[in-house]
Design a protein around this motif. Sequence first.
Motif, mmCIF file in Angstrom:
data_model
loop_
_atom_site.group_PDB
_atom_site.id
_atom_site.type_symbol
_atom_site.label_atom_id
_atom_site.label_comp_id
_atom_site.label_asym_id
_atom_site.label_seq_id
_atom_site.Cartn_x
_atom_site.Cartn_y
_atom_site.Cartn_z
ATOM 1 N N ALA A 53 6.281 3.252 -3.924
ATOM 2 C CA ALA A 53 5.815 3.368 -2.537
ATOM 3 C C ALA A 53 6.968 3.729 -1.604
ATOM 4 C CB ALA A 53 5.176 2.054 -2.096
ATOM 5 N N TYR A 54 8.140 3.164 -1.859
ATOM 6 C CA TYR A 54 9.310 3.518 -1.047
ATOM 7 C C TYR A 54 9.706 4.978 -1.266
ATOM 8 C CZ TYR A 54 10.139 -1.380 0.229
ATOM 9 O OH TYR A 54 10.030 -2.638 0.743
ATOM 10 N N VAL A 55 9.604 5.422 -2.524
ATOM 11 C CA VAL A 55 9.927 6.810 -2.839
ATOM 12 C C VAL A 55 9.006 7.767 -2.095
ATOM 13 C CG1 VAL A 55 9.963 8.542 -4.693
ATOM 14 C CG2 VAL A 55 10.937 6.264 -5.078
ATOM 15 N N LYS A 56 7.740 7.381 -1.913
ATOM 16 C CA LYS A 56 6.789 8.224 -1.192
ATOM 17 C C LYS A 56 7.061 8.267 0.304
ATOM 18 C CE LYS A 56 2.932 6.364 -2.500
ATOM 19 N NZ LYS A 56 1.464 6.174 -2.665
ATOM 20 N N GLY A 57 7.988 7.429 0.761
ATOM 21 C CA GLY A 57 8.355 7.478 2.169
ATOM 22 C C GLY A 57 7.743 6.403 3.037
ATOM 23 N N LEU A 58 7.050 5.426 2.436
ATOM 24 C CA LEU A 58 6.465 4.358 3.232
ATOM 25 C C LEU A 58 7.548 3.414 3.734
ATOM 26 C CD1 LEU A 58 3.309 3.414 1.096
ATOM 27 C CD2 LEU A 58 3.385 4.754 3.201
ATOM 28 N N SER A 59 7.355 2.915 4.946
ATOM 29 C CA SER A 59 8.318 1.989 5.517
ATOM 30 C C SER A 59 8.171 0.614 4.860
ATOM 31 C CB SER A 59 8.102 1.856 7.024
ATOM 32 O OG SER A 59 6.844 1.264 7.288
ATOM 33 N N GLN A 60 9.202 -0.223 5.025
ATOM 34 C CA GLN A 60 9.148 -1.555 4.442
ATOM 35 C C GLN A 60 7.995 -2.359 5.020
ATOM 36 O OE1 GLN A 60 12.759 -3.797 4.852
ATOM 37 N NE2 GLN A 60 11.985 -5.550 3.661
ATOM 38 N N LYS A 61 7.740 -2.205 6.318
ATOM 39 C CA LYS A 61 6.642 -2.920 6.962
ATOM 40 C C LYS A 61 5.309 -2.510 6.363
ATOM 41 C CE LYS A 61 4.700 -3.936 11.520
ATOM 42 N NZ LYS A 61 4.809 -3.691 12.988
ATOM 43 N N ALA A 62 5.132 -1.213 6.147
ATOM 44 C CA ALA A 62 3.873 -0.719 5.581
ATOM 45 C C ALA A 62 3.702 -1.186 4.141
ATOM 46 C CB ALA A 62 3.838 0.804 5.645
ATOM 47 N N VAL A 63 4.776 -1.171 3.371
ATOM 48 C CA VAL A 63 4.706 -1.614 1.975
ATOM 49 C C VAL A 63 4.366 -3.100 1.898
ATOM 50 C CG1 VAL A 63 6.034 -1.955 -0.147
ATOM 51 C CG2 VAL A 63 6.276 0.166 1.152
ATOM 52 N N ASN A 64 4.991 -3.885 2.761
ATOM 53 C CA ASN A 64 4.715 -5.327 2.777
ATOM 54 C C ASN A 64 3.258 -5.611 3.118
ATOM 55 O OD1 ASN A 64 7.293 -6.109 2.071
ATOM 56 N ND2 ASN A 64 7.995 -6.342 4.173
ATOM 57 N N ARG A 65 2.742 -4.876 4.127
ATOM 58 C CA ARG A 65 1.385 -5.148 4.594
ATOM 59 C C ARG A 65 0.331 -4.624 3.631
ATOM 60 N NH1 ARG A 65 1.728 -2.494 8.765
ATOM 61 N NH2 ARG A 65 0.467 -0.667 8.252
ATOM 62 N N ARG A 66 0.500 -3.408 3.134
ATOM 63 C CA ARG A 66 -0.542 -2.768 2.330
ATOM 64 C C ARG A 66 -0.516 -3.169 0.859
ATOM 65 N NH1 ARG A 66 0.040 3.540 4.365
ATOM 66 N NH2 ARG A 66 -0.123 3.149 6.624
ATOM 67 N N HIS A 67 0.648 -3.491 0.352
ATOM 68 C CA HIS A 67 0.771 -3.716 -1.083
ATOM 69 C C HIS A 67 1.244 -5.119 -1.439
ATOM 70 C CE1 HIS A 67 0.069 0.568 -1.768
ATOM 71 N NE2 HIS A 67 1.021 0.851 -0.873
ATOM 72 N N ILE A 68 2.450 -5.470 -0.983
ATOM 73 C CA ILE A 68 3.052 -6.724 -1.430
ATOM 74 C C ILE A 68 2.237 -7.930 -0.985
ATOM 75 C CG2 ILE A 68 5.093 -8.195 -1.281
ATOM 76 C CD1 ILE A 68 6.792 -5.707 -1.034
ATOM 77 N N PHE A 69 1.924 -8.005 0.305
ATOM 78 C CA PHE A 69 1.189 -9.166 0.814
ATOM 79 C C PHE A 69 -0.204 -9.254 0.192
ATOM 80 C CE2 PHE A 69 -1.803 -10.955 3.954
ATOM 81 C CZ PHE A 69 -1.290 -12.246 4.032
ATOM 82 N N LYS A 70 -0.872 -8.146 0.074
ATOM 83 C CA LYS A 70 -2.223 -8.126 -0.490
ATOM 84 C C LYS A 70 -2.234 -8.648 -1.922
ATOM 85 C CE LYS A 70 -6.029 -4.958 -1.528
ATOM 86 N NZ LYS A 70 -6.482 -3.530 -1.465
ATOM 87 N N ASN A 71 -1.304 -8.178 -2.745
ATOM 88 C CA ASN A 71 -1.267 -8.613 -4.142
ATOM 89 C C ASN A 71 -0.745 -10.034 -4.292
ATOM 90 O OD1 ASN A 71 -2.291 -6.207 -5.199
ATOM 91 N ND2 ASN A 71 -0.271 -5.244 -5.260
ATOM 92 N N ALA A 72 0.159 -10.433 -3.401
ATOM 93 C CA ALA A 72 0.699 -11.791 -3.485
ATOM 94 C C ALA A 72 -0.335 -12.838 -3.092
ATOM 95 C CB ALA A 72 1.929 -11.921 -2.579
ATOM 96 N N MET A 73 -1.302 -12.465 -2.274
ATOM 97 C CA MET A 73 -2.328 -13.406 -1.835
ATOM 98 C C MET A 73 -3.377 -13.671 -2.900
ATOM 99 S SD MET A 73 -2.110 -14.944 1.034
ATOM 100 C CE MET A 73 -3.828 -15.434 1.194
ATOM 101 N N ILE A 74 -3.496 -12.787 -3.880
ATOM 102 C CA ILE A 74 -4.541 -12.933 -4.896
ATOM 103 C C ILE A 74 -4.443 -14.260 -5.644
ATOM 104 C CG2 ILE A 74 -5.373 -12.018 -7.093
ATOM 105 C CD1 ILE A 74 -4.992 -9.219 -6.004
ATOM 106 N N PRO A 75 -3.242 -14.665 -6.140
ATOM 107 C CA PRO A 75 -3.188 -15.968 -6.840
ATOM 108 C C PRO A 75 -3.507 -17.157 -5.926
ATOM 109 C CG PRO A 75 -1.263 -14.628 -7.351
ATOM 110 C CD PRO A 75 -1.953 -13.961 -6.209
ATOM 111 N N LEU A 76 -3.199 -17.023 -4.639
ATOM 112 C CA LEU A 76 -3.455 -18.125 -3.717
ATOM 113 C C LEU A 76 -4.942 -18.314 -3.442
ATOM 114 C CD1 LEU A 76 -0.613 -17.670 -1.066
ATOM 115 C CD2 LEU A 76 -0.739 -19.344 -2.905
ATOM 116 N N VAL A 77 -5.718 -17.266 -3.670
ATOM 117 C CA VAL A 77 -7.161 -17.343 -3.426
ATOM 118 C C VAL A 77 -7.804 -18.427 -4.275
ATOM 119 C CG1 VAL A 77 -9.327 -16.090 -3.761
ATOM 120 C CG2 VAL A 77 -7.434 -14.994 -2.587
ATOM 121 N N ALA A 78 -7.288 -18.621 -5.486
ATOM 122 C CA ALA A 78 -7.872 -19.606 -6.403
ATOM 123 C C ALA A 78 -7.749 -21.026 -5.860
ATOM 124 C CB ALA A 78 -7.202 -19.510 -7.769
#
Length: 312
Positions: free
Chosen positions: A211-236
Motif C-alpha cells: 500500500a505504501y508502494v502504491k503511494g498511499l499516505s500513512q494515515k490512509a493506510v492506518n485507516r483503510r487497512h491496518i485499523f480495519k484488520n486489527a479490529m477483527i480479532p477484537l470483535v470476538a
Amino acid sequence: MKRYIISRTLRSLLTIVVVFTAVFMLLRLMPLEGYFPQEMLKEIDEATRMSYLRNQGLLDHPMVQLWRFIKNLFSGDLGRSLTVYPKVPIATLLKEKIPVTAAFGFASMIIGIVFGISMGLLMVRTKDRLGDKLGMFYILCVRAIPSVIYLFFIQVWISKWFNLPLIFYKDRPSSWILPTICLSLGSVAYYALWLRRFMVDEENKDYVKFAYVKGLSQKAVNRRHIFKNAMIPLVAYIPSDLLMIISGSLVIETLYAIPGTGGLLTTAIKAQDNNLVQVIVLMYAVLSVVGVFLGDLLLAFVDPRIKLTEGE
C-alpha cells in the motif's frame, strides 16, 4: 455454515450441561444448614429439621434433585430464596437486580470501547514515545495490580477529591460516576493493549508495504487497512462483554453497595443461601459460554479468512 453453527451450538450446550451439573453437585456437598432460614435453625429440633429437608426433597438422591431442578427450570420456576430473602421467588429477585447491573454494565462497556480504542490508536501513533509508555503504564497497573487495591483507593481518594458519594444512591446520579468508571477500567486496558498489538503486527505485513508502494499516505493506510484488520480479532470479545454486563462485578457492586446481581451473589454466599447461589452461578456460566459462542460466530462472519464450511 449450518454445519459450523450446529457444531458450535452442540459444543456450547455440552459445556453448559457439564458446568450446570458440576455446580449443582458441588453445592450438594455444602452443609444442609444453607437451606434453612436462620430464624428456623434457632427454633427447631433435629426431627423437625429432617422433616423439613425431606419435604423439600433435599434428602433425595442428588441426581433426582438435579432432574427436578431441570424440570422446574424449563417451567420458569427458579426456586425461592431461603436465607437472604426467605420464600421470595428467585425470578422476582433477578428481575429487580438485573436492570440495575445492566445499566452500569452497558455504560461501562461503551466507555471501555470508546476510550480503549482511542488509547490504543494513540499508543500506535506514539509508539515507543511518551504516549505509548503512559498507556503501557496504565495497562500494567490495571492488569498486574489486584483490582481490590486500586479500586479501594479510587473509592476513597477520588471521591474525596471530587466530592463524590462513597456508595451508590438510586436518587443521586453523582453516585453512579465512580462505579461506572471502575467497571470500565479493565475493558479500556483490554481494548487498548490488544488493538496496539494487532496494529503493530499488521504494520509489518506485505499488504501494508504494498500500500505504501502504491503511494498511499500513512494515515490512509492506518485507516483503510491496518485499523480495519486489527479490529477483527477484537470483535470476538464484544458479545461476551455485552452479555456479561448483566452479571455485574462482585467487587465493585459490593464496594459501592449497588443492589445488582454481583452484590446479590456475595450476599447469598455469606448467608449460605444455596438455592440463590446455585441459580446465579449457573446464570454466570451460561452467559460466559453463550458470549464465547456468539463471539466465535461474529468473528467467522467478519473475518473472510475463516471458513464456515469444508472445502472452501
